[in-house]
Design an enzyme around this catalytic site. Structure first.
Site, mmCIF file in Angstrom:
data_model
loop_
_atom_site.group_PDB
_atom_site.id
_atom_site.type_symbol
_atom_site.label_atom_id
_atom_site.label_comp_id
_atom_site.label_asym_id
_atom_site.label_seq_id
_atom_site.Cartn_x
_atom_site.Cartn_y
_atom_site.Cartn_z
ATOM 1 N N LYS A 22 48.307 68.079 27.691
ATOM 2 C CA LYS A 22 47.451 67.633 26.568
ATOM 3 C C LYS A 22 46.552 66.489 27.009
ATOM 4 O O LYS A 22 45.351 66.497 26.767
ATOM 5 C CB LYS A 22 48.331 67.169 25.396
ATOM 6 C CG LYS A 22 47.579 66.354 24.351
ATOM 7 C CD LYS A 22 48.455 65.849 23.243
ATOM 8 C CE LYS A 22 49.167 64.561 23.486
ATOM 9 N NZ LYS A 22 48.406 63.315 23.231
ATOM 10 N N ASN A 23 47.130 65.493 27.648
ATOM 11 C CA ASN A 23 46.363 64.281 27.943
ATOM 12 C C ASN A 23 45.378 64.465 29.094
ATOM 13 O O ASN A 23 44.485 63.638 29.275
ATOM 14 C CB ASN A 23 47.310 63.102 28.199
ATOM 15 C CG ASN A 23 47.963 62.642 26.910
ATOM 16 O OD1 ASN A 23 47.569 63.064 25.831
ATOM 17 N ND2 ASN A 23 48.976 61.792 27.025
ATOM 18 N N ARG A 95 42.877 59.654 17.812
ATOM 19 C CA ARG A 95 42.297 58.481 18.481
ATOM 20 C C ARG A 95 41.553 58.860 19.766
ATOM 21 O O ARG A 95 40.563 58.258 20.126
ATOM 22 C CB ARG A 95 43.418 57.527 18.898
ATOM 23 C CG ARG A 95 43.894 56.573 17.899
ATOM 24 C CD ARG A 95 44.686 55.502 18.595
ATOM 25 N NE ARG A 95 43.846 54.384 18.954
ATOM 26 C CZ ARG A 95 43.304 54.171 20.128
ATOM 27 N NH1 ARG A 95 43.502 54.997 21.119
ATOM 28 N NH2 ARG A 95 42.565 53.117 20.338
ATOM 29 N N CYS A 119 47.440 52.671 15.274
ATOM 30 C CA CYS A 119 48.294 53.838 15.097
ATOM 31 C C CYS A 119 49.706 53.341 14.849
ATOM 32 O O CYS A 119 49.939 52.139 14.779
ATOM 33 C CB CYS A 119 48.214 54.757 16.299
ATOM 34 S SG CYS A 119 49.050 54.091 17.710
ATOM 35 N N ARG A 124 46.087 49.229 19.336
ATOM 36 C CA ARG A 124 45.330 50.090 20.266
ATOM 37 C C ARG A 124 43.836 49.778 20.344
ATOM 38 O O ARG A 124 42.983 50.564 19.905
ATOM 39 C CB ARG A 124 45.606 51.561 19.968
ATOM 40 C CG ARG A 124 47.084 51.823 20.008
ATOM 41 C CD ARG A 124 47.480 53.245 20.124
ATOM 42 N NE ARG A 124 47.043 53.957 21.289
ATOM 43 C CZ ARG A 124 47.191 55.259 21.440
ATOM 44 N NH1 ARG A 124 47.765 55.951 20.490
ATOM 45 N NH2 ARG A 124 46.789 55.860 22.527
ATOM 46 N N PRO A 125 43.502 48.628 20.923
ATOM 47 C CA PRO A 125 42.087 48.238 21.039
ATOM 48 C C PRO A 125 41.313 49.132 22.015
ATOM 49 O O PRO A 125 41.916 49.881 22.798
ATOM 50 C CB PRO A 125 42.166 46.814 21.596
ATOM 51 C CG PRO A 125 43.489 46.722 22.270
ATOM 52 C CD PRO A 125 44.411 47.668 21.555
ATOM 53 N N ASP A 127 38.553 47.577 23.689
ATOM 54 C CA ASP A 127 37.663 46.592 24.307
ATOM 55 C C ASP A 127 37.318 46.943 25.754
ATOM 56 O O ASP A 127 36.192 46.716 26.210
ATOM 57 C CB ASP A 127 38.295 45.190 24.235
ATOM 58 C CG ASP A 127 39.675 45.146 24.853
ATOM 59 O OD1 ASP A 127 40.512 45.998 24.484
ATOM 60 O OD2 ASP A 127 39.930 44.286 25.715
ATOM 61 N N ASP A 312 55.156 57.454 27.373
ATOM 62 C CA ASP A 312 55.269 58.633 26.508
ATOM 63 C C ASP A 312 56.652 59.281 26.576
ATOM 64 O O ASP A 312 56.951 60.188 25.783
ATOM 65 C CB ASP A 312 54.179 59.660 26.857
ATOM 66 C CG ASP A 312 52.793 59.143 26.499
ATOM 67 O OD1 ASP A 312 52.699 58.206 25.689
ATOM 68 O OD2 ASP A 312 51.807 59.666 27.053
ATOM 69 N N ILE A 334 53.987 48.877 27.830
ATOM 70 C CA ILE A 334 52.606 49.264 27.513
ATOM 71 C C ILE A 334 52.283 49.069 26.031
ATOM 72 O O ILE A 334 51.249 48.513 25.692
ATOM 73 C CB ILE A 334 52.352 50.718 27.964
ATOM 74 C CG1 ILE A 334 52.570 50.762 29.472
ATOM 75 C CG2 ILE A 334 50.960 51.186 27.568
ATOM 76 C CD1 ILE A 334 52.150 51.962 30.181
ATOM 77 N N ARG A 404 50.973 68.040 17.039
ATOM 78 C CA ARG A 404 49.752 67.540 17.671
ATOM 79 C C ARG A 404 49.818 67.647 19.187
ATOM 80 O O ARG A 404 48.787 67.823 19.840
ATOM 81 C CB ARG A 404 49.547 66.050 17.326
ATOM 82 C CG ARG A 404 49.120 65.812 15.910
ATOM 83 C CD ARG A 404 48.826 64.371 15.711
ATOM 84 N NE ARG A 404 47.965 63.898 16.793
ATOM 85 C CZ ARG A 404 47.601 62.643 16.961
ATOM 86 N NH1 ARG A 404 48.013 61.727 16.121
ATOM 87 N NH2 ARG A 404 46.833 62.297 17.967
#
Ligand code: EPU
Length: 428
Positions: A22-23, A95, A119, A124-125, A127, A312, A334, A404
């Protein structure tokens, strides 16, 4: 809404084929925006986040054709939508939609992308994404919850993407996808080294981008004028593989994971071996031989960027730790607040204390089935795995979170002998 109903206690047995990542697939799909040629993608998993990304691509002027096992992404010449605008209705669903920002500014020199919110596991920035794009000459303005990005010219630059919690995966992807069409050379320091980012960089290379250093913390990108189409096969999903490893381990089962990239799973397999889960690897196949989980040794681990243990899989190994002998500790390096599975696991009898970014897991006398609720994707997967090991019936609610990110999870588990059904949930 739907729920999973799981009768715990069945040992998982048999073979399971790992789906595409997925990622890796999500940024790779975003990369198709960088060209007007057709892009052929293989091994794209069929799951909700991919469907959401395809809907976003459709809004951005792409047409997707599913032909056998291939996804063909084409320019939709008849599309009347605004090709550079990713609106809130889609971004709020996922996101990761933010990863279209880099490709859109690279291709159109302008983009409007709705700002993704926080989330279930923290703020979860973004920047680092914005800092990197700004260094390439992109003007960024925030208006009414949207990012407005524009650039007359994109110019290569030296960019350091180190954040408070290490490098950023999608941040690296976004900046790299803008840099491939910038003039001159871009050097990204503290780039993500995750296999999913390597897959994207290699795919961009096949599209004509000039990128050196994929898989190291320094990416060197020589901008080109144009990218072309390609035919690309997405890597296997190391997180799905890790989920099945945890499921086999806590049920005391024996499974063979096929189409695996064992080199992407080293940190996970090391922990498994250390605590007593039987692991053997051979040419893309991992055989997992579980025991009674109370025979596993307690362990200490910290999640960190690749090649360390992935965040994850933290929730999944919380379940393994909860059932192991002695004390385990898991530190989330993280996302310090990624613990929404813990109160639900406690309802099943797990002994867990969370202090700041660390969970301490005491010994429990096995888990009992209960009615529990998923609050995000990996928390939901952990509850499913806990349910497989628990005594009696577990109902996992809000499974849309799980859908998802997993392709046919209940079907794959059933093929391994699990008792899991999908039922409608009237308790909403
Ligand atoms: N961060 C910043 N600033 C930024 C971006 C990130 O401070 O601009 C922080 C984050 O808050 C976090 C850390 O940096 O503390 C790492 O976040 P990263 O940007 O790497 O996360 P991501 O790229 O948004 C991807 C995966 C996540 C996975 C993380 C970390 C996708 C679509 N998502 O997110 O996957 O947890 O990398 O490995 O690739 C999941 O699949 O369940 C999932 C959440």
């Amino acid at each position: 809404m739907k729920k999973y109903v799981i009768q715990g206690g069945a040992k998982l047995h048999g073979d399971v084929v790992v789906s595409g990542s997925k990622n890796a697939a999500l940024p790779i799909l975003a990369a198709t925006l960088l060209t007007d040629d057709d892009v052929i993608l293989r091994n794209v998993p069929r799951l909700k986040d991919v469907t959401t990304m395809l809907a976003l691509l459709a809004k951005l002027g792409k047409k997707v054709i599913l032909e056998d096992e291939r996804l063909i992404v084409q320019e939709d010449v008849g599309s009347r939508s605004v090709r550079h605008e990713a609106t809130y209705d889609i971004v709020k669903q996922m996101r990761a939609s933010i990863v279209v920002l880099g490709p859109l500014v690279a291709r159109y020199r302008q983009a409007i992308v709705s700002l993704p919110g926080g989330c279930a596991f923290g703020p979860r920035p973004i920047d680092l994404h914005l800092k990197g794009l700004a260094a390439l000459g992109v003007k960024i303005e925030m208006k009414h919850g949207d990012i407005h990005a524009s650039a007359r010219n994109l110019k290569g630059a030296s960019i350091d993407l180190m954040g408070e919690f290490g490098s950023s995966v999608l941040g690296t992807d976004n900046v790299a996808m803008a840099a491939v069409l910038a003039s001159g050379e871009t050097v990204i320091e503290n780039a993500a080294r995750e296999p999913e980012t390597i897959d994207l960089m290699e795919m961009l290379g096949k599209m004509g981008a000039k990128i050196e250093g994929a898989g190291t913390s320094t990416l060197r990108i020589h901008g080109v004028k144009k990218l072309h189409g390609c035919d690309w096969t997405v890597i296997p999903d190391r997180i799905e593989a890790g989920t099945f490893i945890a499921a086999a381990a806590v049920t005391g089962g024996r499974i063979r994971l096929k189409a695996c990239r064992t080199d992407h799973l080293e940190a996970v397999l090391d922990v498994c071996r250390e605590i007593g889960i039987g692991i053997s690897e051979k040419a893309g196949v991992v055989t997992v031989t579980g025991k009674k989980p109370s025979a596993y040794k307690g362990f200490n681990l910290t999640t960190m960027p690749y090649p360390k243990f992935p965040t994850d899989l933290q929730s999944l190994f919380t379940v393994v730790g909860a059932l192991s002998k002695g004390i385990s500790s898991l530190r989330e390096g993280i996302y310090p607040n990624r613990w929404s599975h813990v109160p639900e696991l406690a309802r099943m009898g797990a002994q867990i204390q969370v202090e700041n970014e660390t969970a301490i897991l005491g010994e429990c006398k096995g888990l009992d089935g209960a009615s529990v609720q998923a609050s995000d994707l990996r928390a939901g997967a952990a509850l499913v795995v806990a349910g497989l090991a628990a005594r009696g019936t577990t109902e996992v609610r809000r499974i849309y979170h799980v859908d998802r990110g997993y392709e046919e999870l209940p079907e794959k588990l059933r093929a391994l002998g699990a008792h899991i059904t999908v039922e409608s949930d009237t308790l909403v």
